[in-house]
Scaffold this motif. Structure first.
Motif, PDB file in Angstrom:
ATOM      1  N   ASN A 123       6.431  10.306   3.156  1.00 38.13           N
ATOM      2  CA  ASN A 123       6.727  10.972   4.285  1.00 38.13           C
ATOM      3  C   ASN A 123       7.268  10.116   5.509  1.00 38.13           C
ATOM      4  O   ASN A 123       8.400   9.410   5.506  1.00 38.13           O
ATOM      5  N   SER A 124       6.428   9.915   6.536  1.00 39.37           N
ATOM      6  CA  SER A 124       6.760   8.952   7.666  1.00 39.37           C
ATOM      7  C   SER A 124       5.627   7.879   7.970  1.00 39.37           C
ATOM      8  O   SER A 124       4.671   8.009   7.548  1.00 39.37           O
ATOM      9  N   GLY A 125       6.486   6.988   8.597  1.00 37.67           N
ATOM     10  CA  GLY A 125       5.357   5.774   9.057  1.00 37.67           C
ATOM     11  C   GLY A 125       4.944   4.930   7.863  1.00 37.67           C
ATOM     12  O   GLY A 125       3.621   4.880   7.677  1.00 37.67           O
ATOM     13  N   ALA A 126       5.806   3.957   7.358  1.00 34.18           N
ATOM     14  CA  ALA A 126       5.497   3.353   6.168  1.00 34.18           C
ATOM     15  C   ALA A 126       4.301   2.387   6.413  1.00 34.18           C
ATOM     16  O   ALA A 126       3.503   2.026   5.652  1.00 34.18           O
ATOM     17  N   ALA A 127       4.430   1.755   7.576  1.00 34.46           N
ATOM     18  CA  ALA A 127       3.268   0.598   8.005  1.00 34.46           C
ATOM     19  C   ALA A 127       2.274   1.463   8.928  1.00 34.46           C
ATOM     20  O   ALA A 127       1.093   1.244   8.660  1.00 34.46           O
ATOM     21  N   ILE A 128       2.740   2.181   9.815  1.00 30.36           N
ATOM     22  CA  ILE A 128       1.989   2.818  10.937  1.00 30.36           C
ATOM     23  C   ILE A 128       2.288   4.352  11.079  1.00 30.36           C
ATOM     24  O   ILE A 128       3.351   4.068  11.531  1.00 30.36           O
ATOM     25  N   TYR A 129       1.366   5.160  11.039  1.00 30.94           N
ATOM     26  CA  TYR A 129       1.896   6.432  11.680  1.00 30.94           C
ATOM     27  C   TYR A 129       0.711   7.024  12.784  1.00 30.94           C
ATOM     28  O   TYR A 129      -0.385   6.782  12.541  1.00 30.94           O
ATOM     29  N   ASN A 130       1.290   7.374  13.897  1.00 30.93           N
ATOM     30  CA  ASN A 130       0.535   7.864  14.855  1.00 30.93           C
ATOM     31  C   ASN A 130       0.857   9.590  15.247  1.00 30.93           C
ATOM     32  O   ASN A 130       1.804   9.957  15.204  1.00 30.93           O
ATOM     33  N   ASN A 131      -0.212  10.091  15.165  1.00 26.53           N
ATOM     34  CA  ASN A 131      -0.468  11.528  15.636  1.00 26.53           C
ATOM     35  C   ASN A 131      -1.421  11.839  16.768  1.00 26.53           C
ATOM     36  O   ASN A 131      -2.601  11.381  16.573  1.00 26.53           O
TER      37      ASN A 131
ATOM     38  N   GLY B   8      14.049  -5.665   7.955  1.00 24.97           N
ATOM     39  CA  GLY B   8      13.996  -5.192   6.832  1.00 24.97           C
ATOM     40  C   GLY B   8      13.361  -3.791   6.285  1.00 24.97           C
ATOM     41  O   GLY B   8      13.372  -3.401   5.624  1.00 24.97           O
ATOM     42  N   ASN B   9      13.111  -3.098   7.348  1.00 19.47           N
ATOM     43  CA  ASN B   9      12.427  -1.853   7.139  1.00 19.47           C
ATOM     44  C   ASN B   9      13.316  -0.740   7.138  1.00 19.47           C
ATOM     45  O   ASN B   9      14.487  -0.685   7.524  1.00 19.47           O
ATOM     46  N   THR B  10      13.091   0.319   6.161  1.00 14.81           N
ATOM     47  CA  THR B  10      13.921   1.514   6.107  1.00 14.81           C
ATOM     48  C   THR B  10      13.261   2.736   5.910  1.00 14.81           C
ATOM     49  O   THR B  10      12.129   2.730   5.492  1.00 14.81           O
ATOM     50  N   SER B  11      14.170   3.836   6.226  1.00 12.63           N
ATOM     51  CA  SER B  11      13.800   5.187   6.184  1.00 12.63           C
ATOM     52  C   SER B  11      14.997   5.746   5.572  1.00 12.63           C
ATOM     53  O   SER B  11      15.984   5.493   6.131  1.00 12.63           O
ATOM     54  N   VAL B  12      15.023   6.838   4.726  1.00 19.65           N
ATOM     55  CA  VAL B  12      16.086   7.803   4.196  1.00 19.65           C
ATOM     56  C   VAL B  12      16.206   8.691   5.088  1.00 19.65           C
ATOM     57  O   VAL B  12      15.546   9.695   5.665  1.00 19.65           O
TER      58      VAL B  12
ATOM     59  N   SER C 259       9.047   0.965   3.707  1.00 19.21           N
ATOM     60  CA  SER C 259      10.154   2.041   3.593  1.00 19.21           C
ATOM     61  C   SER C 259       9.302   3.317   3.596  1.00 19.21           C
ATOM     62  O   SER C 259       8.344   3.632   2.891  1.00 19.21           O
ATOM     63  N   ALA C 260       9.934   4.497   4.387  1.00 24.98           N
ATOM     64  CA  ALA C 260       9.445   5.624   4.445  1.00 24.98           C
ATOM     65  C   ALA C 260      10.528   6.625   3.924  1.00 24.98           C
ATOM     66  O   ALA C 260      11.826   6.292   4.088  1.00 24.98           O
ATOM     67  N   HIS C 261      10.225   7.698   3.206  1.00 20.04           N
ATOM     68  CA  HIS C 261      11.188   8.807   2.746  1.00 20.04           C
ATOM     69  C   HIS C 261      11.836   9.487   3.765  1.00 20.04           C
ATOM     70  O   HIS C 261      12.997   9.979   3.709  1.00 20.04           O
ATOM     71  N   ILE C 262      11.156   9.690   5.027  1.00 18.73           N
ATOM     72  CA  ILE C 262      11.769  10.464   6.030  1.00 18.73           C
ATOM     73  C   ILE C 262      12.207   9.912   7.260  1.00 18.73           C
ATOM     74  O   ILE C 262      13.371   9.640   7.521  1.00 18.73           O
ATOM     75  N   ASN C 263      11.068   9.286   7.958  1.00 16.82           N
ATOM     76  CA  ASN C 263      11.406   8.507   9.076  1.00 16.82           C
ATOM     77  C   ASN C 263      10.366   7.393   9.531  1.00 16.82           C
ATOM     78  O   ASN C 263       9.051   7.542   8.865  1.00 16.82           O
TER      79      ASN C 263
ATOM     80  N   ASN D  89       0.929  -1.165   0.074  1.00 15.69           N
ATOM     81  CA  ASN D  89      -0.033  -0.002  -0.097  1.00 15.69           C
ATOM     82  C   ASN D  89       0.782   1.265  -0.062  1.00 15.69           C
ATOM     83  O   ASN D  89       1.840   1.063   0.576  1.00 15.69           O
ATOM     84  N   LEU D  90       0.380   2.230  -0.599  1.00 20.94           N
ATOM     85  CA  LEU D  90       1.291   3.361  -0.731  1.00 20.94           C
ATOM     86  C   LEU D  90       0.454   4.454  -0.254  1.00 20.94           C
ATOM     87  O   LEU D  90      -0.660   5.059  -0.606  1.00 20.94           O
ATOM     88  N   ALA D  91       1.200   5.558   0.482  1.00 24.01           N
ATOM     89  CA  ALA D  91       0.487   6.888   1.164  1.00 24.01           C
ATOM     90  C   ALA D  91       1.596   7.923   0.763  1.00 24.01           C
ATOM     91  O   ALA D  91       2.844   7.849   1.085  1.00 24.01           O
ATOM     92  N   TYR D  92       0.815   8.855  -0.073  1.00 28.31           N
ATOM     93  CA  TYR D  92       1.964  10.199  -0.617  1.00 28.31           C
ATOM     94  C   TYR D  92       2.474  10.974   0.783  1.00 28.31           C
ATOM     95  O   TYR D  92       3.350  11.638   0.558  1.00 28.31           O
ATOM     96  N   TYR D  93       1.772  10.781   1.870  1.00 30.90           N
ATOM     97  CA  TYR D  93       2.025  11.475   3.005  1.00 30.90           C
ATOM     98  C   TYR D  93       2.412  10.453   4.295  1.00 30.90           C
ATOM     99  O   TYR D  93       3.447  10.084   4.299  1.00 30.90           O
ATOM    100  N   TYR D  94       1.424  10.175   5.001  1.00 29.87           N
ATOM    101  CA  TYR D  94       1.815   9.466   6.286  1.00 29.87           C
ATOM    102  C   TYR D  94       1.302   7.879   6.245  1.00 29.87           C
ATOM    103  O   TYR D  94       0.079   8.107   5.970  1.00 29.87           O
ATOM    104  N   GLY D  95       1.871   6.882   7.021  1.00 30.70           N
ATOM    105  CA  GLY D  95       1.064   5.626   7.188  1.00 30.70           C
ATOM    106  C   GLY D  95       0.711   5.086   6.021  1.00 30.70           C
ATOM    107  O   GLY D  95      -0.450   4.901   5.626  1.00 30.70           O
TER     108      GLY D  95
END
Length: 319
Positions: free
Chosen positions: A267-275, A315-319, A290-294, A237-243
């Protein structure tokens, strides 16, 4: 005393036929070429919405394999207490004989959400089971199903190719189980598969989320709500922002026995993002996200305090 007993017997004798009629339920039959009143397979109707409208609470509607559409720029509308089942050949005498894989039954959009439960206040007594919900258009609000203060049970369904997301819930708590969400998309805040907004969400279980895309956040988007998500898989699944998999905002989700693999967030939280959220995440696997930020797997911000137990991260990654 004899008069009292006689009166009681007379009342029971009068009431029994009435009560029998009151609780009587009916099975209705729908086929693509049907021209009848829906009273049997031989006399099946071809108009699904008319059959839904005429059904009473407790009734079942059996729908044979084929493709069904509402009128142009209209949606199907469910009805409280009515159970709608797909996956029949058109000869069955027992619902257990159906095979929804061999006999796919499609509800196809026609310019709007495939199903709109915007004002019918459904409970889990209203059931949708065994359908492929395809090609709906809901702008940013549920191309597949739109629920407003409606909480049907949705089982054994496939949501595919819906624009505006698979299911949009606003102040609604459906039970969603044994279903698949594949290649749905939305350009709204998020929820390419399921969006839960404002006290929405109840149970999502035994579901697969594959290749759903949002220019916002989350295949499953939770905003100010509580939801249980268990025994489900999130893949590519792909999100252009978070999660890429799940986005939680002001929401305390319970997430257990789920697998997140190859999901992405630009942006952040390739699998799960919490705010501002405090989810419980138990017995889950996070693989090659993989997330492009964190937050190659999980990212948390704004006073979020997730609890993570017995999870695997590979094997999870962030740039």
């Amino acid at each position: 005393m004899k008069k009292i007993i006689f009166l009681l017997i007379a009342c029971i004798g009068f009431a029994s036929p009435f009560m029998s009629t009151f609780f009587e339920t009916t099975t209705h039959f729908v086929t693509t070429g049907g021209t009848g009143d829906g009273s049997s397979w031989e006399n099946a109707s071809g108009n699904l919405q008319n059959i839904i409208n005429s059904a009473q609470s407790g009734d079942e509607i059996w729908v044979a394999a084929g493709t069904y559409q509402p009128e142009v720029n209209q949606s199907f509308i469910m009805k409280e207490g009515v159970k709608i089942y797909g996956g029949f050949t058109g000869t069955e005498t027992d619902a257990a004989e159906r095979d929804r894989i061999t006999n796919p039954t499609y509800l196809k959009g026609n310019g709007r959400s495939v199903i709109n439960n915007g004002s019918n206040h459904l409970t889990n007594a209203a059931v949708l089971d065994g359908f492929n919900i395809i090609d709906g258009y809901g702008s940013s609000n549920g191309g597949g199903i739109y629920n407003y203060q409606s909480s049907p049970a949705i089982n054994n369904c496939v949501f595919s190719g819906n624009y505006g997301g698979g299911i949009f819930n606003y102040q609604s708590s459906p039970i969603i189980s044994n279903s698949e969400f594949v290649e749905n998309q939305t350009e709204s805040n998020g929820g390419s598969a399921i969006a839960n907004n404002d006290a929405s969400g109840r149970i999502i279980e035994n579901c697969n989320f594959n290749q759903n895309t949002t220019t916002g956040s989350g295949a499953v988007y939770n905003f100010n709500c509580s939801v249980v998500i268990r025994n489900s898989n999130f893949t590519e699944n792909l999100a252009y922002y978070y999660g890429g998999g799940i986005f939680n905002y002001g929401s305390n989700a319970e997430i257990s026995n789920c697998t997140f693999e190859n999901n992405q967030a630009t942006n952040s939280g390739a699998a799960i993002y919490n705010n501002g959220s405090n989810p419980e995440i138990n017995d889950c696997e996070f693989i090659s996200n993989s997330a492009h930020i964190n937050g190659g797997a999980i990212a948390s911000e704004s006073f979020s305090s997730p609890t993570v137990n017995a999870c695997k991260f590979i094997g999870n990654t962030s740039v």
